[in-house]
Enzyme design. Structure first.
Site, mmCIF file in Angstrom:
data_model
loop_
_atom_site.group_PDB
_atom_site.id
_atom_site.type_symbol
_atom_site.label_atom_id
_atom_site.label_comp_id
_atom_site.label_asym_id
_atom_site.label_seq_id
_atom_site.Cartn_x
_atom_site.Cartn_y
_atom_site.Cartn_z
ATOM 1 C CG ASP A 37 37.655 -8.029 16.052
ATOM 2 O OD1 ASP A 37 36.687 -8.408 16.731
ATOM 3 O OD2 ASP A 37 38.666 -8.733 15.859
ATOM 4 C CB THR A 41 36.350 -14.558 20.111
ATOM 5 O OG1 THR A 41 36.896 -14.311 18.802
ATOM 6 C CG2 THR A 41 35.090 -15.392 19.967
ATOM 7 N N GLY A 42 37.523 -11.316 20.365
ATOM 8 C CA GLY A 42 38.759 -10.535 20.508
ATOM 9 C C GLY A 42 38.591 -9.451 21.553
ATOM 10 C CB VAL A 63 33.289 -9.381 8.464
ATOM 11 C CG1 VAL A 63 34.532 -8.630 8.880
ATOM 12 C CG2 VAL A 63 33.202 -10.748 9.132
ATOM 13 C CG LEU A 79 43.416 -13.368 10.045
ATOM 14 C CD1 LEU A 79 43.785 -12.433 8.898
ATOM 15 C CD2 LEU A 79 44.467 -13.266 11.132
ATOM 16 C CB SER A 81 36.408 -17.013 11.915
ATOM 17 O OG SER A 81 35.915 -18.266 12.371
ATOM 18 C CE1 TYR A 151 37.470 -21.764 13.054
ATOM 19 C CE2 TYR A 151 38.507 -23.926 13.129
ATOM 20 C CZ TYR A 151 38.614 -22.548 13.059
ATOM 21 O OH TYR A 151 39.857 -21.957 12.982
HETATM 22 P P1 NAD Z 1 40.597 -14.993 17.866
HETATM 23 O O1 NAD Z 1 39.281 -15.459 18.370
HETATM 24 O O2 NAD Z 1 41.590 -14.479 18.858
HETATM 25 O O3 NAD Z 1 40.419 -13.890 16.751
HETATM 26 C C1 NAD Z 1 39.327 -13.860 15.868
HETATM 27 C C2 NAD Z 1 38.822 -12.435 15.800
HETATM 28 O O4 NAD Z 1 37.717 -12.374 14.867
HETATM 29 C C3 NAD Z 1 38.276 -11.939 17.142
HETATM 30 O O5 NAD Z 1 38.876 -10.693 17.456
HETATM 31 C C4 NAD Z 1 36.780 -11.794 16.920
HETATM 32 O O6 NAD Z 1 36.192 -10.795 17.714
HETATM 33 C C5 NAD Z 1 36.724 -11.519 15.434
HETATM 34 N N1 NAD Z 1 35.434 -11.844 14.812
HETATM 35 C C6 NAD Z 1 34.719 -12.988 14.910
HETATM 36 N N2 NAD Z 1 33.591 -12.893 14.183
HETATM 37 C C7 NAD Z 1 33.589 -11.654 13.615
HETATM 38 C C8 NAD Z 1 32.704 -10.942 12.768
HETATM 39 N N3 NAD Z 1 31.546 -11.485 12.329
HETATM 40 N N4 NAD Z 1 33.027 -9.694 12.391
HETATM 41 C C9 NAD Z 1 34.177 -9.115 12.814
HETATM 42 N N5 NAD Z 1 35.061 -9.727 13.623
HETATM 43 C C10 NAD Z 1 34.767 -10.988 14.015
HETATM 44 O O7 NAD Z 1 41.236 -16.213 17.035
HETATM 45 P P2 NAD Z 1 42.679 -16.370 16.374
HETATM 46 O O8 NAD Z 1 43.316 -17.546 16.988
HETATM 47 O O9 NAD Z 1 43.386 -15.072 16.344
HETATM 48 O O10 NAD Z 1 42.269 -16.791 14.889
HETATM 49 C C11 NAD Z 1 42.330 -15.873 13.808
HETATM 50 C C12 NAD Z 1 42.021 -16.592 12.516
HETATM 51 O O11 NAD Z 1 42.979 -17.613 12.297
HETATM 52 C C13 NAD Z 1 40.642 -17.248 12.492
HETATM 53 O O12 NAD Z 1 40.073 -17.078 11.212
HETATM 54 C C14 NAD Z 1 40.956 -18.704 12.741
HETATM 55 O O13 NAD Z 1 39.997 -19.543 12.155
HETATM 56 C C15 NAD Z 1 42.325 -18.853 12.100
HETATM 57 N N6 NAD Z 1 43.071 -19.968 12.717
HETATM 58 C C16 NAD Z 1 43.665 -19.824 13.940
HETATM 59 C C17 NAD Z 1 44.342 -20.889 14.502
HETATM 60 C C18 NAD Z 1 45.066 -20.785 15.821
HETATM 61 O O14 NAD Z 1 45.669 -21.782 16.253
HETATM 62 N N7 NAD Z 1 45.083 -19.664 16.487
HETATM 63 C C19 NAD Z 1 44.387 -22.129 13.834
HETATM 64 C C20 NAD Z 1 43.722 -22.241 12.610
HETATM 65 C C21 NAD Z 1 43.087 -21.147 12.060
#
Ligand code: NAD
Ligand code: UDP
Length: 317
Positions: A37, A41-42, A63, A79, A81, A151
């Site tokens: 990570d 956003t995490g 990544v 995951l 993004s 997105y």
């Molecule tokens: P989140 O923002 O909490 O987690 C995403 C993580 O990806 C974060 O920790 C962020 O720092 C990391 N990240 C972003 N770009 C990066 C990069 N270039 N290199 C390394 N790390 C990177 O979001 P989430 O809700 O946990 O979503 C996780 C995944 O599930 C995503 O791919 C999202 O598109 C998908 N998703 C989530 C939902 C939902 O309702 N939560 C719905 C549809 C899809």
């Protein structure tokens, strides 16, 4: 067969909301996990409880950059993004890069390791859908140049790339189309409707309903989502599978439920509807039911109570 041995797995986006819960589950199953990570956003707080766990390693890594792996890996779960509209609207280029270059790098790593790959895709692939509820066979209704396109199109490209790796290199892949998921470890300020309404209700501030609140969503608790992702990972299904909760409601109804559940006296305040905000969304989960024997188990009120406990607790800061 595949899951009967402890596996060495990589989870990108491990410090995020769903990624951190997925790491917990994979470790519980006895696997070894490396979490990647870049913390865009995490937060490391989501992984703090894993510190000292000999089966877990965190590597701060973007990544979209090359990654040198030492040792074997059996599976890559991608995951990474931004996922909340507020986050991806703030970081459109990073979002496009995570879905394109980031997915490509994770797929290459998988190919070189002779491993398998799971993509976290999204219901946003359906855009503002004209078919309701959405089955996997629906191709979607996406504005390619609207604010959400960074997105939606990144994820659609990621799906296409994943299928191309499967077709060209025979890579075993899974694609999860994740619908709105909620639970502990969401950021209070990430703008998504569950933390936004809970935060507002707990502070006694107005609940900000966008538009007239007639747009619909359905909400899946994170433990149900992680169960679905794990079952999908163990399956041989190569085409997208919807994962989400089919219990649909309008956003106005959802605001009323939050008001009742929290006992808040917060009024409802109507605000402008963001551009291209999907008017309706509900997963058709027949495929997941049939192939994975999966469906959500956690009732909304139970999941919301667990989420409220988290937001009230010290972890929320
Ligand atoms: P989140 O923002 O909490 O987690 C995403 C993580 O990806 C974060 O920790 C962020 O720092 C990391 N990240 C972003 N770009 C990066 C990069 N270039 N290199 C390394 N790390 C990177 O979001 P989430 O809700 O946990 O979503 C996780 C995944 O599930 C995503 O791919 C999202 O598109 C998908 N998703 C989530 C939902 C939902 O309702 N939560 C719905 C549809 C899809
Ligand atoms: N929404 C709202 N008020 C808020 C945040 C979101 O009314 O403070 C609405 C938003 O317009 C959308 C729905 O709630 O129709 C779900 O929004 P979210 O950002 O959680 O995810 P989306 O499903 O749009 O990706």
């Amino acid at each position: 067969m595949w899951a009967e041995v402890p596996l060495r797995l990589i989870v990108s986006g491990a410090a995020g909301f769903i990624g951190s819960h997925l790491c917990d589950r994979l470790l519980e199953e006895g696997h070894t996990v490396m979490g990647l990570d870049n913390l865009l956003t995490g937060s490391l707080a989501n992984l703090a409880h894993l510190e000292g766990n000999p089966h877990f390693r965190f590597v701060r890594h973007d990544v979209t950059q090359p990654f040198e792996l030492d040792g074997r890996v059996d599976g890559v779960l991608h995951l990474a993004s931004p996922a909340s509209p507020k986050d991806y609207l703030r970081h459109p280029l990073e979002t496009l890069e995570a879905g394109s270059t980031g997915t490509r790098r994770m797929l290459e790593l998988t190919r070189q390791s002779k491993a398998r790959f799971l993509l976290a895709s999204t219901s946003e692939c359906y855009g503002d859908p004209l078919v309701h509820p959405q089955p996997e066979t629906y191709w979607g209704h996406v504005n390619p140049v609207g604010p959400r396109s960074c997105y939606d199109e990144a994820k659609r490209f990621a799906e296409a790339l994943t299928m191309a790796y499967h077709g060209t290199h025979g890579l075993p892949v899974n694609i999860a189309r994740i619908f709105n998921t909620y639970g502990p470890r969401m950021k209070l300020e990430d703008g998504r409707v569950v933390p936004a309404f809970l935060d507002q209700a707990l502070r006694g501030e107005p609940l900000t309903v966008f538009g007239d609140g007639s747009q619909t969503r359905s909400f899946c608790y994170v433990s149900d989502m992680v169960e679905g992702l794990y079952r999908l990972l163990l399956s041989d299904e190569r085409y997208p599978v919807n994962l989400g909760n089919p219990s649909e409601m309008t956003i106005l109804e959802f605001a009323e439920r939050i008001r009742r559940l929290t006992g808040t006296s917060s009024p409802i305040e109507f605000q402008p509807l963001p551009e291209d905000d999907p008017k309706q969304r509900r997963p058709d989960i027949s495929k997941a039911r049939r192939l994975l024997g999966w469906e959500p188990r956690v009732p909304l009120e139970d999941g919301l109570r667990l989420t409220i406990d988290y937001f009230r607790g010290p972890a929320a800061g």
